[in-house]
Design an enzyme around this catalytic site. Sequence first.
Site, PDB file in Angstrom:
ATOM      1  CB  VAL A 142      -0.928   0.018   1.240  1.00  0.00           C
ATOM      2  CG1 VAL A 142      -1.687   1.342   1.316  1.00  0.00           C
ATOM      3  CG2 VAL A 142      -1.898  -1.155   1.199  1.00  0.00           C
ATOM      4  N   GLY A 151       4.213   4.157   3.134  1.00  0.00           N
ATOM      5  CA  GLY A 151       3.882   2.883   2.510  1.00  0.00           C
ATOM      6  C   GLY A 151       3.998   1.752   3.507  1.00  0.00           C
ATOM      7  CE  LYS A 152       4.832  -1.212   8.376  1.00  0.00           C
ATOM      8  NZ  LYS A 152       5.681  -0.310   9.165  1.00  0.00           N
ATOM      9  N   GLY A 153       3.894  -2.933   3.493  1.00  0.00           N
ATOM     10  CA  GLY A 153       3.597  -4.136   2.741  1.00  0.00           C
ATOM     11  C   GLY A 153       3.571  -5.343   3.649  1.00  0.00           C
TER      12      GLY A 153
END
Length: 430
Positions: free
Chosen positions: A74, A119-121
């Site tokens: 994201v 962001g992050k994943g």
Amino acid sequence: MNEPAHKPKSTPSPVPEGGDAWDVAVARTEAACRVLGLPSGITAMLTTPRRSLEVAVPIRLDSGEVKTFVGFRVQHSTTVGPAKGGVRFHPDVTLRDVKALAMTMTWKCALVEIPFGGGKGGVRCDPARLSVGELERITRRYAHEIMPVIGPERDVLAPDMNTGEREMAWIMDTYATARGGAGGATVTGKPVIVGGSESRRSATGLGVAECVRMVADDLGLPRPVRVAVGGYGNVGRTVAEVLGEDPGFVVVAASDVTGGRYDPAGLDLAALAEAVDDGEGVAGAGTGAALRRDDVLTAPCDVLVPAAIGGVITAANAPEVKAKVIVEGANGPTTAAADEVLEAAGVTVVPDLLANSGGVITSYLEWARDMRGLAAVDSNDAEWMRARIRRSYRSAATFAAERGVSLRQAALCLGVKRVVDAHTARGLYP
Ligand code: NAD
């Protein structure tokens, strides 16, 4: 404190009962937008991630069977700079969690004024049940699937729960193999030998310790300030060891997953280090008296540093907290309901957004060097990071005093405001 000029109407908790991480993140951001008086259209834009990607991660297990995992990336915001944030491997990770974490990264980077978005994943998998080979195939296939949206100027990845230097090296290598170039600036938190930063390892704890010093000075806490540290890993141990060298502080309580120790005269930090390094954990350290793990959170002290996992300070134990100050080393250690209890009791909370930002600040230096092909000379990183945290702390404390809001809301408002100002400067496409 002067009566604030724009004190918001008394706001009962904006956080919905029983809401998940995304509900909580949206509610807190909406509350900040109300404090800032933003129009609803802007609030809706800020609480909608710019890009959310869900990918299939099929790999061949060691058994020969093909298994498909699910991964997410994201990018909540790229207004101030490339998206920035970790990748977690966990059996329970959901897109909504990842969206919440990505949004938090946006406000954190903006608060401490580094040119990154958020962001992050994550990949939904249980690393404890996977071999190193299987983990490598998951990491590389995940990196391949999200490759269209990542890169040094688009989205920079980093370690998070159950990922570390090893996974970052695999992602870097996968990216470089496909795209050419060295690929280093696509990830931070990579091994030092391939451009990682030596100072990154202690950065978050150093930043938390700096916040402890600042808030202790601001409140004029009598010396020596008694500190309790919940969680004795990378962050907690660094905080304890840094403050332990300062005659103005004494570490009276510490815990990790094995249990806790308490000594009102100060724990022997060398004994704690030895027990942790030997694998016995804090419970096995020959210093102070044994204490139940969670009782460290309510032990007599002036400053409590929760530095383990989220959600440990709840409405149930918050009334028992003896500390005058909580400095959040962990992400989200205080629930919204606990926040209300602590605020009513006059406990000052230095929020995670500010307190644990030392890691991402130092990662910015790693990325900036990679972008310019500079050798890793990080002798000044720690001081640069501390100065950044001091400035952000001052801004948040001033905003809190002027507006009559908590430090948590002030930090969030400052982050949100910077992103809004950047949006305004850039305009809206088309
Ligand atoms: P870590 O895995 O090195 O250490 C975690 C510690 O917490 C361990 O000592 C573990 O035994 C202990 N622990 C686990 N459950 C516990 C419990 N219920 N009670 C007491 N102790 C418990 O992790 P870390 O890197 O130190 O991260 C700690 C927290 O800080 C996490 O919330 C993480 O998201 C946050 N954080 C870390 C960084 C970083 O740079 N490492 C940056 C920002 C935020």
